[in-house]
Design a protein around this motif. Structure first.
Motif, PDB file in Angstrom:
ATOM      1  N   ALA A 242       4.414  10.032   8.526  1.00  0.00           N
ATOM      2  CA  ALA A 242       3.285   9.533   7.735  1.00  0.00           C
ATOM      3  C   ALA A 242       3.638   9.468   6.259  1.00  0.00           C
ATOM      4  O   ALA A 242       3.282   8.510   5.562  1.00  0.00           O
ATOM      5  CB  ALA A 242       2.065  10.433   7.958  1.00  0.00           C
ATOM      6  N   ILE A 243       4.370  10.474   5.773  1.00  0.00           N
ATOM      7  CA  ILE A 243       4.771  10.477   4.358  1.00  0.00           C
ATOM      8  C   ILE A 243       5.753   9.346   4.090  1.00  0.00           C
ATOM      9  O   ILE A 243       5.658   8.650   3.067  1.00  0.00           O
ATOM     10  CB  ILE A 243       5.380  11.845   3.999  1.00  0.00           C
ATOM     11  CG1 ILE A 243       4.342  12.957   4.175  1.00  0.00           C
ATOM     12  CG2 ILE A 243       5.900  11.840   2.563  1.00  0.00           C
ATOM     13  CD1 ILE A 243       4.909  14.350   4.128  1.00  0.00           C
ATOM     14  N   ALA A 244       6.702   9.151   5.010  1.00  0.00           N
ATOM     15  CA  ALA A 244       7.665   8.062   4.843  1.00  0.00           C
ATOM     16  C   ALA A 244       6.959   6.708   4.853  1.00  0.00           C
ATOM     17  O   ALA A 244       7.309   5.804   4.073  1.00  0.00           O
ATOM     18  CB  ALA A 244       8.716   8.132   5.947  1.00  0.00           C
ATOM     19  N   ARG A 245       5.964   6.550   5.721  1.00  0.00           N
ATOM     20  CA  ARG A 245       5.220   5.279   5.763  1.00  0.00           C
ATOM     21  C   ARG A 245       4.496   5.024   4.453  1.00  0.00           C
ATOM     22  O   ARG A 245       4.503   3.894   3.939  1.00  0.00           O
ATOM     23  CB  ARG A 245       4.225   5.304   6.928  1.00  0.00           C
ATOM     24  CG  ARG A 245       3.236   4.145   6.951  1.00  0.00           C
ATOM     25  CD  ARG A 245       2.283   4.261   8.110  1.00  0.00           C
ATOM     26  NE  ARG A 245       1.599   5.535   8.166  1.00  0.00           N
ATOM     27  CZ  ARG A 245       0.548   5.865   7.414  1.00  0.00           C
ATOM     28  NH1 ARG A 245       0.089   5.018   6.496  1.00  0.00           N
ATOM     29  NH2 ARG A 245      -0.041   7.034   7.556  1.00  0.00           N
ATOM     30  N   ARG A 246       3.881   6.056   3.881  1.00  0.00           N
ATOM     31  CA  ARG A 246       3.157   5.872   2.617  1.00  0.00           C
ATOM     32  C   ARG A 246       4.108   5.563   1.468  1.00  0.00           C
ATOM     33  O   ARG A 246       3.701   4.961   0.471  1.00  0.00           O
ATOM     34  CB  ARG A 246       2.343   7.124   2.302  1.00  0.00           C
ATOM     35  CG  ARG A 246       1.213   7.358   3.289  1.00  0.00           C
ATOM     36  CD  ARG A 246       0.291   8.461   2.848  1.00  0.00           C
ATOM     37  NE  ARG A 246      -0.796   8.650   3.795  1.00  0.00           N
ATOM     38  CZ  ARG A 246      -1.849   9.429   3.586  1.00  0.00           C
ATOM     39  NH1 ARG A 246      -1.932  10.095   2.440  1.00  0.00           N
ATOM     40  NH2 ARG A 246      -2.792   9.546   4.483  1.00  0.00           N
ATOM     41  N   ASP A 247       5.359   5.989   1.607  1.00  0.00           N
ATOM     42  CA  ASP A 247       6.363   5.660   0.595  1.00  0.00           C
ATOM     43  C   ASP A 247       7.057   4.336   0.886  1.00  0.00           C
ATOM     44  O   ASP A 247       8.106   4.042   0.307  1.00  0.00           O
ATOM     45  CB  ASP A 247       7.410   6.779   0.514  1.00  0.00           C
ATOM     46  CG  ASP A 247       6.835   8.066  -0.055  1.00  0.00           C
ATOM     47  OD1 ASP A 247       5.769   8.001  -0.698  1.00  0.00           O
ATOM     48  OD2 ASP A 247       7.444   9.135   0.143  1.00  0.00           O
ATOM     49  N   ALA A 248       6.483   3.540   1.822  1.00  0.00           N
ATOM     50  CA  ALA A 248       7.024   2.218   2.196  1.00  0.00           C
ATOM     51  C   ALA A 248       8.389   2.343   2.863  1.00  0.00           C
ATOM     52  O   ALA A 248       9.217   1.427   2.777  1.00  0.00           O
ATOM     53  CB  ALA A 248       7.097   1.302   0.978  1.00  0.00           C
ATOM     54  N   ARG A 249       8.653   3.447   3.554  1.00  0.00           N
ATOM     55  CA  ARG A 249       9.894   3.611   4.306  1.00  0.00           C
ATOM     56  C   ARG A 249       9.560   3.601   5.797  1.00  0.00           C
ATOM     57  O   ARG A 249       9.696   4.588   6.511  1.00  0.00           O
ATOM     58  CB  ARG A 249      10.578   4.918   3.916  1.00  0.00           C
ATOM     59  CG  ARG A 249      11.057   4.955   2.473  1.00  0.00           C
ATOM     60  CD  ARG A 249      11.831   6.233   2.137  1.00  0.00           C
ATOM     61  NE  ARG A 249      10.958   7.404   2.059  1.00  0.00           N
ATOM     62  CZ  ARG A 249      11.041   8.462   2.859  1.00  0.00           C
ATOM     63  NH1 ARG A 249      11.939   8.483   3.824  1.00  0.00           N
ATOM     64  NH2 ARG A 249      10.222   9.491   2.709  1.00  0.00           N
ATOM     65  N   THR A 250       9.077   2.460   6.273  1.00  0.00           N
ATOM     66  CA  THR A 250       8.622   2.377   7.659  1.00  0.00           C
ATOM     67  C   THR A 250       9.773   2.546   8.646  1.00  0.00           C
ATOM     68  O   THR A 250       9.568   3.024   9.770  1.00  0.00           O
ATOM     69  CB  THR A 250       7.919   1.030   7.906  1.00  0.00           C
ATOM     70  OG1 THR A 250       8.788  -0.039   7.499  1.00  0.00           O
ATOM     71  CG2 THR A 250       6.634   0.945   7.103  1.00  0.00           C
ATOM     72  N   GLY A 251      10.983   2.149   8.252  1.00  0.00           N
ATOM     73  CA  GLY A 251      12.129   2.347   9.141  1.00  0.00           C
ATOM     74  C   GLY A 251      12.373   3.821   9.404  1.00  0.00           C
ATOM     75  O   GLY A 251      12.565   4.243  10.557  1.00  0.00           O
TER      76      GLY A 251
END
Length: 692
Positions: A529-538
């Protein structure tokens, strides 16, 4: 019992003993003679021997039940000589000011800190005339620890203190406690004298004389706790500042520790063991290694006794570097003399304080409140405060208004407790903080947000420290997960993603150590979830795949996993896939999980808005508001009302949309969510055609 009567009892016991011994010898001789020669006709019965032994034992006990009067120690009424004080000018000035203003002042501190030197120096400055200086050293007259001398009913507990004080003042020694206090006051009143009572160990020893007298000064020095004395000024003797500690260290070069022969032996020993090393003074070594010397002074030389002993050791070992000494203290080494020097800081410490220190060093190196220390040691808060005060006075614990933290030297001085006891200490500590974290996390979602936020702002570093301890006991795992949930909520509300990632990483590591698959999966989902919010969906998808691999089917973390998959798909623009994921989550969600069902409806409404389907979005959000009210979630209501405004704006209902945002802004304000309130304000500004 008078000495004369005691002497008679002692003689009677002695004569009886002689008779018993003689009877035993005679009986042995008779037995031998009877068996071998059969010539001794007279014999002494064993009953007579036993009776004599009993009588002798009774007389011996009676001679000790009434202890003799304490011997009269030599009268030492003049102030003893003290060395020049280093770094104590301000303390002495404080003692002078308070002695002049209050009449009685207590100079207190741990053993060896310099209370006696400060008191004596201040007394000489108060009354320069030797004839006006009186001195009583309680250490020299304190009774021994022999058990008869400690029986309260057989001995007046303060008489041994009164006698030297009365004798120093030339008063009658047979007075009672009240009479002695009045007689001392009358004797001192208007005399201009200064009376120093040194080495007081307990308040009861000096309570009878701790009263101000006009025209005289009384200075009491020792390790007593001044909170038990009323109306008495006190001056604590603190540790040395780094500059003063280094001055005291350098001063030992000029203070030989032995005679001429001892110094000659030291020089010969140095020449043999350090033939290629020049004999360097302490001052030279301090100047050459300023940074290590400063670090040594800050962490190890606060106690004057320790600083003096280290200085003498350096003087006797002129080839040793300051940096090497510091490294040995930090990492340990074979130098027994250094261990003995550090152990001197523990001299006179109570057993309870030693045990608490041993328990504290097993805990994380963070700051704890007194209540937390009481919880880990399983003692009362009052006892924890008492022991922490003793430890802090010995510079083994740093205390501040926010809590207590173990000092660096303490990690090497503390005793070792069994691993099982250390595990129990850890469990009690995390259980204490888990309960508090859980309670304050509830406040973050309500109108008492400010109170919960204050607690987390003060304790989040401590909570992170607890999560960072490797290989925790398995019984502590559930408490650690509670702490992690509360911290994740706190950092999410504060939009501190870096700290959220640290919490998730720590939980992932601890969960792998204790073998908790559910905690591992939850940590991976939070990291995704944190990676997604940082635009790191991969990166988020990789983490979700790791969580997926931990278990299949109806696992406890399946709803969270599917929800995060839906949000990842929505972030990548695949809204239909995201919608299907949320619908799967809703179907698997238990009916009793009100907050989970509310979150699903809010997520589904957000996806519907993205797909341009505003009517079903409004319907989902109305249901979400009802569930939020049932769950008493103000944050959930605020989010639902905020999205309702967005959906209503899509429907063209601008007035209703603005009302929804005003409602959401009010809810966000009530729980202290400034970010949510700012979003609502931005929505309204954009709707009015202004700049965000």
């Amino acid at each position: 019992m008078s000495p004369r009567r005691r002497q008679r009892f002692g003689r009677a016991a002695g004569y009886t003993g002689y008779a018993v011994v003689s009877g035993v010898v005679l009986q042995i001789v008779r037995e031998v003679a009877a068996n071998q020669l059969n010539v001794l006709g007279a014999w002494v019965p064993w009953t007579v021997i036993i009776a004599g032994s009993v009588i002798g034992l009774v007389l011996w006990i009676l001679s000790f039940l009434w202890p003799p009067e304490p011997p009269e120690p030599p009268l030492e009424r003049w102030l003893p000589r003290v060395d020049k004080l280093i770094g104590r000018d301000s303390t002495v000035a404080t003692v002078l000011a308070r002695a002049r203003g209050h009449g009685v002042v207590v100079v207190h501190g741990p053993s060896g800190i310099g209370t006696s030197s400060v008191a004596i120096t201040a007394a000489r400055l108060l009354v320069p005339d030797v004839a006006g200086q009186l001195y009583v050293d309680l250490r020299k007259v304190r009774p021994s620890s022999v058990w008869p001398a400690r029986i309260p009913l057989l001995r007046d507990s303060t008489r041994w203190v009164r006698m030297p004080v009365l004798r120093t003042l030339g008063l009658d020694l047979r007075m009672s406690d009240e009479e002695a206090a009045q007689a001392v006051a009358d004797k001192l009143r208007g005399s201009g004298l200064v009376l120093v009572i040194d080495n007081a160990a307990e308040v009861n020893e000096v309570r009878w004389v701790a009263h101000g007298v006009d025209g005289a000064r009384i200075i009491i020095a020792g390790e007593i706790r001044t909170n038990e004395l009323t109306g008495v000024a006190d001056v604590p003797v603190q540790g040395l500042q780094p500059e003063d500690a280094l001055r005291l260290l350098r001063h030992q070069d000029a203070e030989p520790t032995g005679g001429r022969f001892k110094r000659l032996v030291d020089r010969v020993r140095h020449a043999q063991s350090h033939s290629d090393v020049r004999r360097r003074s302490i001052a030279e070594r301090v100047n050459d290694e300023r940074k290590p010397a400063r670090e040594l002074a800050e962490h190890y030389l606060q106690h004057p006794r320790v600083a003096i002993q280290f200085g003498r050791w350096l003087s006797q070992n002129p080839g040793e570097k300051i940096s090497d000494l510091l490294r040995t203290l930090e990492q340990g080494g074979p130098v027994v003399a250094l261990d003995q020097i550090m152990d001197s800081a523990l001299a006179g410490m109570s057993g309870a304080a030693r045990l608490l220190l041993a328990q504290l060093v097993t805990a994380p190196d963070v700051e704890f409140s007194d209540a937390a220390v009481a919880a880990l040691a399983k003692i009362s808060v009052e006892d924890a405060d008492l022991h922490l005060t003793e430890l802090s006075r010995r510079f083994l614990v740093h205390r501040s208004s926010s809590g207590s933290r173990v000092a660096r030297p303490a990690t090497h001085l503390a005793g070792k407790i069994p691993d099982s006891q250390a595990a129990k200490v850890h469990i009690r500590l995390v259980a204490f903080y888990a309960k508090l974290a859980d309670a304050n996390a509830v406040l973050l979602g309500g109108e008492q947000y400010a109170e919960g936020a204050r607690w987390f702002a003060a304790q989040d570093v401590t909570l992170l420290g607890l999560l960072s301890v490797p290989s925790p006991p398995k019984r502590a795992a559930s408490h650690l997960w509670q702490i992690a949930d509360a911290l994740d909520l706190w950092f999410a509300r504060e939009e501190r993603n870096r700290e959220r990632w640290d919490v998730a990483e720590a939980i992932l590591a601890r969960a792998r150590e204790v073998g908790d698959v559910t905690a591992q999966a939850v940590a991976l989902i939070r990291m995704a979830a944190i990676a997604r919010r940082d635009a790191r969906t991969g990166d988020a998808r990789k983490l979700l795949n790791e969580a997926e691999a931990l278990g299949h089917g109806r696992t406890p973390w399946r709803p969270q996993l599917n929800t995060e998959w839906a949000l990842c798909n929505a972030t990548d623009g695949d809204l239909e896939a995201a919608r299907n994921d949320v619908l799967h989550v809703r179907q698997a969600r238990p009916q009793r999980d009100l907050e989970g069902r509310m979150t699903d409806l809010i997520n589904l409404a957000g996806i519907e808005i993205g797909l341009g389907r505003h009517d079903p979005a409004v319907d989902h959000l109305h249901k979400a508001v009802r569930l939020a009210k049932q769950a008493r979630s103000i944050a959930g209501r605020a989010q639902a009302r905020e999205l309702t405004g967005v959906a209503l704006r899509g429907q063209g209902h601008t007035g209703a949309a603005e009302d929804a945002w005003i409602d959401a802004e009010s809810l966000y304000r009530s729980i202290g969510d400034d970010a949510g309130r700012a979003r609502c304000e931005r929505h309204r500004v954009l709707e009015e055609g202004g700049q965000p």
